[in-house]
Write a protein that holds these residues in place. Sequence first.
Motif, mmCIF file in Angstrom:
data_model
loop_
_atom_site.group_PDB
_atom_site.id
_atom_site.type_symbol
_atom_site.label_atom_id
_atom_site.label_comp_id
_atom_site.label_asym_id
_atom_site.label_seq_id
_atom_site.Cartn_x
_atom_site.Cartn_y
_atom_site.Cartn_z
ATOM 1 N N ALA A 1 0.930 -1.270 -0.184
ATOM 2 C CA ALA A 1 0.239 0.118 0.053
ATOM 3 C C ALA A 1 0.732 1.232 -0.019
ATOM 4 O O ALA A 1 0.604 2.199 -0.522
ATOM 5 C CB ALA A 1 -0.928 -0.143 1.228
ATOM 6 N N ARG A 2 1.805 1.260 0.776
ATOM 7 C CA ARG A 2 2.719 2.335 0.758
ATOM 8 C C ARG A 2 3.504 2.519 -0.651
ATOM 9 O O ARG A 2 3.565 3.499 -1.082
ATOM 10 C CB ARG A 2 3.972 2.214 1.907
ATOM 11 C CG ARG A 2 3.485 2.755 3.329
ATOM 12 C CD ARG A 2 3.927 4.251 3.259
ATOM 13 N NE ARG A 2 3.028 4.729 4.383
ATOM 14 C CZ ARG A 2 2.081 5.700 4.196
ATOM 15 N NH1 ARG A 2 1.755 6.295 3.070
ATOM 16 N NH2 ARG A 2 1.401 6.136 5.368
ATOM 17 N N ALA B 1 6.718 13.326 -4.096
ATOM 18 C CA ALA B 1 7.156 12.161 -4.295
ATOM 19 C C ALA B 1 8.026 11.558 -3.434
ATOM 20 O O ALA B 1 8.234 10.468 -3.088
ATOM 21 C CB ALA B 1 7.463 11.840 -5.810
ATOM 22 N N LEU B 2 9.256 12.351 -3.175
ATOM 23 C CA LEU B 2 10.540 12.034 -2.410
ATOM 24 C C LEU B 2 9.921 11.666 -1.077
ATOM 25 O O LEU B 2 10.474 10.632 -0.344
ATOM 26 C CB LEU B 2 11.384 12.760 -2.501
ATOM 27 C CG LEU B 2 12.156 13.130 -3.723
ATOM 28 C CD1 LEU B 2 13.242 14.096 -3.784
ATOM 29 C CD2 LEU B 2 13.064 11.847 -4.039
ATOM 30 N N GLY B 3 8.988 12.267 -0.458
ATOM 31 C CA GLY B 3 8.547 12.441 0.795
ATOM 32 C C GLY B 3 7.665 11.005 0.934
ATOM 33 O O GLY B 3 7.835 10.096 2.058
ATOM 34 N N ALA B 4 6.803 10.669 -0.001
ATOM 35 C CA ALA B 4 6.225 9.294 0.096
ATOM 36 C C ALA B 4 7.121 7.983 0.274
ATOM 37 O O ALA B 4 6.726 7.321 0.648
ATOM 38 C CB ALA B 4 5.379 9.186 -1.362
ATOM 39 N N LEU C 1 10.906 3.913 3.476
ATOM 40 C CA LEU C 1 12.024 3.696 3.843
ATOM 41 C C LEU C 1 12.008 3.741 5.665
ATOM 42 O O LEU C 1 12.841 3.274 6.284
ATOM 43 C CB LEU C 1 13.029 4.885 3.396
ATOM 44 C CG LEU C 1 13.349 4.611 2.097
ATOM 45 C CD1 LEU C 1 14.162 5.641 1.584
ATOM 46 C CD2 LEU C 1 14.026 3.235 1.625
ATOM 47 N N ASP C 2 10.950 4.273 6.046
ATOM 48 C CA ASP C 2 10.888 4.312 7.561
ATOM 49 C C ASP C 2 10.015 3.437 8.193
ATOM 50 O O ASP C 2 10.107 3.369 9.192
ATOM 51 C CB ASP C 2 10.080 5.878 8.033
ATOM 52 C CG ASP C 2 10.988 7.240 7.516
ATOM 53 O OD1 ASP C 2 12.375 6.822 7.651
ATOM 54 O OD2 ASP C 2 10.352 8.150 7.630
ATOM 55 N N GLY D 1 16.143 -5.408 0.299
ATOM 56 C CA GLY D 1 16.029 -5.604 -1.164
ATOM 57 C C GLY D 1 14.901 -4.467 -1.563
ATOM 58 O O GLY D 1 15.017 -3.922 -2.542
ATOM 59 N N LYS D 2 14.131 -4.533 -0.570
ATOM 60 C CA LYS D 2 12.842 -3.650 -0.784
ATOM 61 C C LYS D 2 13.560 -2.092 -0.513
ATOM 62 O O LYS D 2 12.754 -1.054 -1.066
ATOM 63 C CB LYS D 2 11.596 -3.791 0.368
ATOM 64 C CG LYS D 2 10.890 -5.171 -0.221
ATOM 65 C CD LYS D 2 10.370 -4.822 -1.609
ATOM 66 C CE LYS D 2 10.708 -5.705 -2.494
ATOM 67 N NZ LYS D 2 10.033 -5.656 -3.899
#
Length: 433
Positions: free
Chosen positions: A146-147, A163-166, A171-172, A179-180
């Motif tokens: 979903a993220r 977009a970078l914030g999403a 990453l958080d 891998g992800k």
Amino acid sequence: MPNEESTSMDVDVPPTKTKPKPKKKNENIAASAGAEAASKYPDMSLAQSIHKVNMMSGSEPQLSKDGIEAVKIPSNLNETVLKQIVEELENPSLYRHLMSLKWDGTTMSDEDLDAMDVKNAAAMKLLEEEVEEAKENSGDMEVLDARFEVARFAAKSLSKDEALGAYKQILDLPKLSSGKTMDALMESARVASFHGDVKKNTELVEKIAKLADESGDWDRRNRLKVYNALAKILARDVKGAASLLIDCIATFSCGEMCSYTEFVMYTMISNLLHVPRTELKDKIVDGPEILTVASEIPIVSKLVNALYECNYQVYLEAMVEVQPVLVADRFLQPHCGYIMRELHVLGYKQFLDSYKSVTLESMAKSFGVGTEFLDLQLSRFIAAGRLTAKIDKFGGVVETNRPDLKNAQYRDMIQKGDLLLNRIQKLARVVDV
């Protein structure tokens, strides 16, 4: 990746469910060459099209009419780009940016763009609700998926920062596999590259490289070489990019960053500048992967073959023809002047290496230029230390002066030694005081 199997967020390990519900096909996903799926957006071919239009427009366009015809840019490219941004991407932020550049055909009103903003905000709200629902009713994998949906929608329809914030929210997430993590960083790097943020792109690629050294699989490592090579081209590290590009030409699987034809063009130009002539035939001229697309980039192929065959007149003609090709490419255009200068040096150096001395008239005839033009070019490169030769203006002769490697190393050592002694003496004076 020894720890990936134990993490619940790695999609390589299927969730333990009896009958998983069939998922609706995500339009933001395009299958990559590997087992993984790569995000369809941002579309890097669109970034190339935007760059081409920018090069054709403005008060002082960098592409002439002849150059536009040589690169085969469609006359309606402007309209095609705007239509894609409005109808496919529905990205008002990108549209406003092009309006600020005074693009022709930007006819959408502020009200229309505001309505598009409202529509995107509603879509984001629904996607965020799906994230919350996944947190409450599903597992870590569903939350991760979903993220990614949220981030890929932002990459398609929102601004660079959004977009970078999403992607940062991905990453958080806790328990995220390496891998992800690499996938999220790669897609973030594409967002930065699409919007021309070279600094952020380089920073992200460096992070991916560190992860790849620790636990990257083959496919991600292979794709990373292309990301890294393109970042090096933007930083004008053409030699570093050349080795990376030639290394993965037989296993190219990074279609999300550039097309294979563009990839081969970058490989040919970068390696032409830095690969020794003895290796040029095997790696470039007769390379089977390069020959498969050589007909699609005839100007670049003509340049490489002319140099290898020592046909210097055709080589200079090809240089003139390749200049608009460089300008029309968003990765090569910032370094067009540098590349053209290095191509000149390469041709003159290869010619002079065959002679101890040669007349200016004979050399000018070989290159198909006038003696005055050649004299001016050679004198500049000799003065800059790029050519080891001297010109006898009275006799009209160019004499080559092949450097002795051992003597050059000795002189370099003496020079550096003198500098070191001077610094020690200055330090001693400071300590005495």
